[in-house]
Every structure is written in C-alpha cells, then in structure tokens.
Design a protein around this motif. Structure first.
Motif, mmCIF file in Angstrom:
data_model
loop_
_atom_site.group_PDB
_atom_site.id
_atom_site.type_symbol
_atom_site.label_atom_id
_atom_site.label_comp_id
_atom_site.label_asym_id
_atom_site.label_seq_id
_atom_site.Cartn_x
_atom_site.Cartn_y
_atom_site.Cartn_z
ATOM 1 N N SER A 255 0.807 -1.221 0.000
ATOM 2 C CA SER A 255 0.000 0.000 0.000
ATOM 3 C C SER A 255 0.843 1.275 0.000
ATOM 4 N N PRO A 256 1.797 1.461 0.937
ATOM 5 C CA PRO A 256 2.607 2.688 0.863
ATOM 6 C C PRO A 256 3.521 2.725 -0.355
ATOM 7 N N LEU A 257 4.001 1.541 -0.782
ATOM 8 C CA LEU A 257 4.835 1.522 -1.978
ATOM 9 C C LEU A 257 4.046 1.964 -3.200
ATOM 10 N N ASN A 258 2.786 1.523 -3.310
ATOM 11 C CA ASN A 258 1.945 1.948 -4.428
ATOM 12 C C ASN A 258 1.692 3.449 -4.371
ATOM 13 N N THR A 259 1.481 3.948 -3.156
ATOM 14 C CA THR A 259 1.251 5.391 -3.027
ATOM 15 C C THR A 259 2.479 6.175 -3.472
ATOM 16 N N ILE A 260 3.678 5.747 -3.025
ATOM 17 C CA ILE A 260 4.908 6.436 -3.432
ATOM 18 C C ILE A 260 5.108 6.334 -4.937
ATOM 19 N N THR A 261 4.884 5.141 -5.515
ATOM 20 C CA THR A 261 5.054 4.961 -6.960
ATOM 21 C C THR A 261 4.097 5.848 -7.742
ATOM 22 N N THR A 262 2.840 5.902 -7.291
ATOM 23 C CA THR A 262 1.857 6.738 -7.985
ATOM 24 C C THR A 262 2.239 8.210 -7.921
ATOM 25 N N ALA A 263 2.679 8.662 -6.737
ATOM 26 C CA ALA A 263 3.072 10.070 -6.597
ATOM 27 C C ALA A 263 4.249 10.400 -7.496
ATOM 28 N N LEU A 264 5.227 9.501 -7.604
ATOM 29 C CA LEU A 264 6.376 9.746 -8.465
ATOM 30 C C LEU A 264 5.980 9.782 -9.935
ATOM 31 N N GLU A 265 5.080 8.873 -10.326
ATOM 32 C CA GLU A 265 4.647 8.861 -11.719
ATOM 33 C C GLU A 265 3.869 10.133 -12.067
ATOM 34 N N VAL A 266 3.012 10.552 -11.136
ATOM 35 C CA VAL A 266 2.253 11.786 -11.388
ATOM 36 C C VAL A 266 3.194 12.979 -11.469
ATOM 37 N N SER A 267 4.179 13.028 -10.563
ATOM 38 C CA SER A 267 5.125 14.139 -10.571
ATOM 39 C C SER A 267 5.962 14.158 -11.836
ATOM 40 N N GLU A 268 6.249 12.932 -12.369
ATOM 41 C CA GLU A 268 7.083 12.864 -13.563
ATOM 42 C C GLU A 268 6.312 13.240 -14.826
ATOM 43 N N HIS A 270 3.046 14.567 -14.947
ATOM 44 C CA HIS A 270 2.202 15.756 -14.831
ATOM 45 C C HIS A 270 2.751 16.644 -13.722
ATOM 46 N N PRO A 271 3.885 17.249 -13.962
ATOM 47 C CA PRO A 271 4.499 18.062 -12.908
ATOM 48 C C PRO A 271 3.656 19.254 -12.494
ATOM 49 N N GLU A 272 2.752 19.676 -13.385
ATOM 50 C CA GLU A 272 1.938 20.840 -13.029
ATOM 51 C C GLU A 272 0.898 20.510 -11.971
ATOM 52 N N THR A 273 0.544 19.229 -11.786
ATOM 53 C CA THR A 273 -0.488 18.857 -10.817
ATOM 54 C C THR A 273 0.071 18.598 -9.419
ATOM 55 N N SER A 275 3.408 19.664 -6.858
ATOM 56 C CA SER A 275 4.655 20.376 -6.639
ATOM 57 C C SER A 275 5.666 19.463 -5.951
ATOM 58 N N THR A 276 6.904 19.931 -5.940
ATOM 59 C CA THR A 276 7.959 19.160 -5.287
ATOM 60 C C THR A 276 7.702 19.024 -3.794
ATOM 61 N N GLY A 277 7.177 20.058 -3.205
ATOM 62 C CA GLY A 277 6.870 19.984 -1.773
ATOM 63 C C GLY A 277 5.799 18.974 -1.470
ATOM 64 N N GLU A 278 4.766 18.930 -2.308
ATOM 65 C CA GLU A 278 3.707 17.939 -2.101
ATOM 66 C C GLU A 278 4.250 16.520 -2.302
ATOM 67 N N LEU A 279 5.104 16.358 -3.297
ATOM 68 C CA LEU A 279 5.692 15.039 -3.526
ATOM 69 C C LEU A 279 6.526 14.597 -2.338
ATOM 70 N N LEU A 280 7.350 15.485 -1.833
ATOM 71 C CA LEU A 280 8.165 15.142 -0.667
ATOM 72 C C LEU A 280 7.303 14.808 0.544
ATOM 73 N N GLY A 281 6.199 15.532 0.692
ATOM 74 C CA GLY A 281 5.309 15.243 1.819
ATOM 75 C C GLY A 281 4.718 13.856 1.730
ATOM 76 N N VAL A 282 4.254 13.484 0.510
ATOM 77 C CA VAL A 282 3.677 12.144 0.338
ATOM 78 C C VAL A 282 4.723 11.064 0.568
ATOM 79 N N VAL A 283 5.903 11.230 -0.037
ATOM 80 C CA VAL A 283 6.961 10.225 0.112
ATOM 81 C C VAL A 283 7.394 10.103 1.560
ATOM 82 N N SER A 284 7.527 11.245 2.233
ATOM 83 C CA SER A 284 7.950 11.217 3.637
ATOM 84 C C SER A 284 6.922 10.502 4.504
ATOM 85 N N GLN A 285 5.645 10.795 4.285
ATOM 86 C CA GLN A 285 4.592 10.176 5.085
ATOM 87 C C GLN A 285 4.549 8.660 4.855
ATOM 88 N N GLU A 286 4.587 8.256 3.590
ATOM 89 C CA GLU A 286 4.508 6.823 3.306
ATOM 90 C C GLU A 286 5.783 6.085 3.722
#
Length: 463
Positions: A255-268, A270-273, A275-286
């Motif tokens: 579950s957390p691995l899927n969340t991190i993978t999804t966030a990275l794919e979205v950031s890669e 669709h970077p406009e949707t 931000s780097t801060g939001e990505l770091l927050g998701v990765v840090s939490q998971e």
C-alpha cells in the motif's frame, strides 16, 4: 583409528535385554534347584550312614564284639558304604573289607549315645573320594566302642553335575526360542510405529493435511499417534497463520509503496499537478509508514523467537505506565487520568514500555476525549489497564483483536499517525514472553464506556 560400531535398533536391544534377563532368571532358578537337590542328597546320605551305624551300634550295645561278624560291617562290595568299629583305645576291631588294615578313619570319639558328623577324604582302591562320616559312641560289653559309618559323596556330586549339565543344555534352546519370540513380538508391537513413520515421511511442508492412523487400544502407541496428530494440527495451524501473516504483510507493504510509486509517476508525467513539496510530503509520510511497519514486524519476530532472551531486571510497571500516560497527555489535547499503584515485575523494561505505549496509543486513537491508565495488583498478578471513552470493541472482535493485522472498523481512518494493525499483536506477544497475557475486558464504566485493555504479568517475588 577408532572404529564405531552402529547402534542396534530397538528390536535388537529389547530382545537382548529380554534374553539377558531370562538368562539371569534361569541361572538363578537352576542354581536354586541344584542347591536344593545337593542339600537333599547330602541329607539322605547322612541319614543312610546314621542308620547303618546305629544297627551296628545296637548289636555292640547288646553283645559287644563277641558275636560281631564280618557281614555286619561289610558293604555291598564297593567303596560307597563302609563301617569301622574301634575299641576303647581307638584300634579297629572290625572293618569293611575295603578298608581292612586302615587306621581309624577319624580322631573323633563321641561319648556313648552321641553322634558326630564329619566330611573327610579317604583313599580307597587307589582313588581319593569324599565321604560323609557319622561317628557314634557305644557302651557295651567289653566297651566302650566307637562306630564309624561312612557314605561316599560321589553320587551326590555326580547327580549335581549331571543336573547342571542337563539344565544348561535345556536352557540353550529355551533362550533361542525366547529370543526369536521376543524379536517377533517387539517387531509386531512396533509395526504401528513404523506405519506412523512412513505416514509422517510422506507429509510435505506444502500439504499438512495427512494424518497418521490411530492403532486400537489406549496404550503408549495409541497415545503417540494422538500426539503426532496434535502436533501436525499445530504445524498446519502455524503454517496457515504464517501464510496469512506473509500475505497481510505483503499487502500492508504494498500500500505505501503503491502510493509512493503513484506520486512519483504523477510528478514525472504531470508536474503541473503536484509540486515538489507535495511530492516530498507524500513520500515522507509513506516512508514513515513503511518504517513503522518494518519495525513492528521485526519486534513481532523477536517476540516469536524462543531463542531470543533479552536482559531481564526488576521493572516498576507503575513508573512505565505513568511515563507513557504523561507522554500521551503532552502530545495532544486529551484528558488523561492516571491511577498507579506499585507493581513490580521481572522482565525487559524496553519491551514492557513498548507494550504499554501501544495500549496508550491505541486508546488515544479511538477515544472521544479522555483515557485512563491504571496499575494495580490482583491475585498475584501485576495489572496495567488502559481505558477510553471511545466506541469500544464489538463482541465479535474482542477475541481476535489481538491477532495480527486486525483493525477495528473506525481505525481505518488512521487518525493518529496511522496504524499497522500490529500494535495489539505486539502487546500480546510481549505479555506472553513475560509469562502473562493481554486481554480485553468488559467493564461497566459510565465515565469510560469504551475499550478496556489489560496486561497481566506475574508479580516479582521478594527474595
């Protein structure tokens, strides 16, 4: 170089022991029979010598040696039975033809009317033999006299020797038959055990559904089969629990691995949707969730490992409970009631602190606004009880709440830092490793109508 012979099997050892015991029993019985026979023959020989001597003594008492004829002291022609008559000076006045010219056979001179029994060796006809002598004193005309009646002990020795040989020869086939019968009997008794061995050998780690057959009766073999089936049941249950545990752990880790993978794919893509801060927050939490899950899994593995023996000391449960309650009070706006009484146990302080912390965190996660932490002693046990005013645990879940990856329905919201579903399982494992238990109790408490969890541990006994 030392050569080690292989150990014999159960059948051979059992048969050997049985044959040795039977051999000793037969030897003892044979010795007793031979001793009794020798004693009986010896007694009969003495009685025969006494009877023959008394006949001559009676004649001497009546008439002295005047009418004493050679036939009165003569034997049947051999040296098995002999009589010798001595005068007052110990000089032979009448003797068996086999010992004519012999001096007195014994220096014994009993008084008239008394007997003396001796055993001596006499050379007769060129060979030495043991004789039983019955010496009797007689008072008659021209007397006193001494009558010596001798009986050869050769028949006694010969009979004992023959009986010994006969019993020894008879024991050989008896022992052989007993060994064969014992070997077959032990093999027949162990046949169910061999069948159980073959059945167990066919059981694989992938399929534990096969069970050994139960032999008839209620003996040791039947109980062994029952024990083996119980062990297989436990192994199958443990294997099933392990499979569920692995599957649940894999699901929780995915579950957390899927969340991190999804966030990275979205950031890669669709970077406009994002931000780097939001990505770091998701990765840090998971990542924190992953770390928590891995730590809990490692702790559970240690509690399951019987070879893991952490250092144990005297621990004040009330101090640990008070510290964890203060930590909960400082963390969020929460009313925490603390009621601690002295409760000493022997255990690992770090593990016990983790167990109490898990109960307090569980109460914080489900409370509406207040929790209570208590320690006390009851029936030789130290008790830590944590209560809350939350929704409680449904009766259907109160037994399985301590299983791994089991969550209450409201915990799925992960309101306080998330939940791995292992917190209460860790509590139960730590309590069991310390000789106690963790359990859910139903308590009628208007102020704390929610869940009530207890850890019960044996009290430390003062030396």
């Amino acid at each position: 170089m030392t050569i080690r012979l292989p150990r014999s099997g159960v059948r051979a050892r059992t048969t050997l022991i049985a044959v040795v015991v039977l051999t000793l029993a037969l030897a003892l019985a044979n010795v007793m029979v031979i001793v009794l026979l020798s004693w009986s023959l010896d007694k009969a020989t003495t009685q025969d010598a006494r009877s023959a001597g008394r006949q001559v003594a009676n004649e001497l008492a009546k008439q002295g040696t005047r009418d004493l004829t050679p036939s009165d002291v003569a034997s049947s022609g051999d040296a098995a039975s002999m009589i010798q008559v001595l005068d007052a000076n110990g000089v032979p006045v009448a003797s068996d033809p086999a010992i004519v010219g012999y001096p007195a056979l014994t220096p014994a001179r009993p008084v008239p009317g008394q007997d003396v029994v001796e055993t001596t060796t006499i050379r007769v006809n060129g060979s030495k033999q043991d004789y039983r002598l019955v010496v009797r004193g007689v008072n008659g005309p021209g007397g006193p006299y001494t009558v010596i009646s001798a009986r050869s002990l050769a028949p006694v020795t010969e009979a004992s020797t023959r009986l010994t040989l006969l019993l020894g020869l008879a024991a050989v086939p008896m022992l052989a038959i007993s060994a064969f019968a014992g070997y077959r009997a032990v093999g027949s008794a162990l046949k169910p055990v061999e069948q159980m061995r073959r059945t167990v050998a066919e059981i694989s780690t992938r399929d534990l559904s096969l069970r050994v057959g139960l032999p008839p009766g209620n003996d040791e073999v039947h109980r062994l089969a029952t024990t083996l089936n119980s062990m297989l049941d436990r192994l199958a249950s443990t294997q099933e629990a392990q499979r569920r545990f692995v599957a649940d752990a894999s699901h929780e880790l995915r579950s957390p691995l899927n969340t991190i993978t999804t966030a990275l794919e979205v950031s890669e893509h669709h970077p406009e949707t994002m931000s780097t801060g939001e990505l770091l927050g998701v990765v840090s939490q998971e990542t924190a969730r992953l770390r928590e899950l891995v730590d809990d899994l490692l702790l559970l593995a240690r509690t399951d490992d019987a070879t893991d023996n952490p250092v144990r000391t005297e621990v004040d449960l009330d101090d640990l409970a008070h510290a964890e309650a203060e930590r909960a009070r400082a963390g969020v706006k929460l009313r925490v009631e603390i009621r601690t009484e002295p409760a000493k146990v022997r255990g690992n302080a770090a593990q016990l602190r983790r167990a109490i912390r898990n109960l307090v965190d569980n109460a914080r996660e489900h409370t509406h606004g207040q929790i209570r932490v208590c320690t006390y002693t009851m029936d030789g046990m130290a008790v830590v009880e944590v209560s809350d005013d939350g929704p409680g645990v449904p009766p259907a879940d109160q037994e399985r709440i301590f299983e791994r990856f089991v969550r209450r329905d409201d915990s799925r919201q992960r309101r306080v830092g998330g939940s791995t579903g292992l917190g209460l399982a860790i509590v139960a494992g730590i309590a069991a490793r310390h000789g106690g238990r963790a359990r859910y109790v139903n308590v009628a408490d208007e102020e704390y109508p929610g869940a009530h969890f207890r850890i019960e541990l044996p009290l430390e006994v003062a030396a």
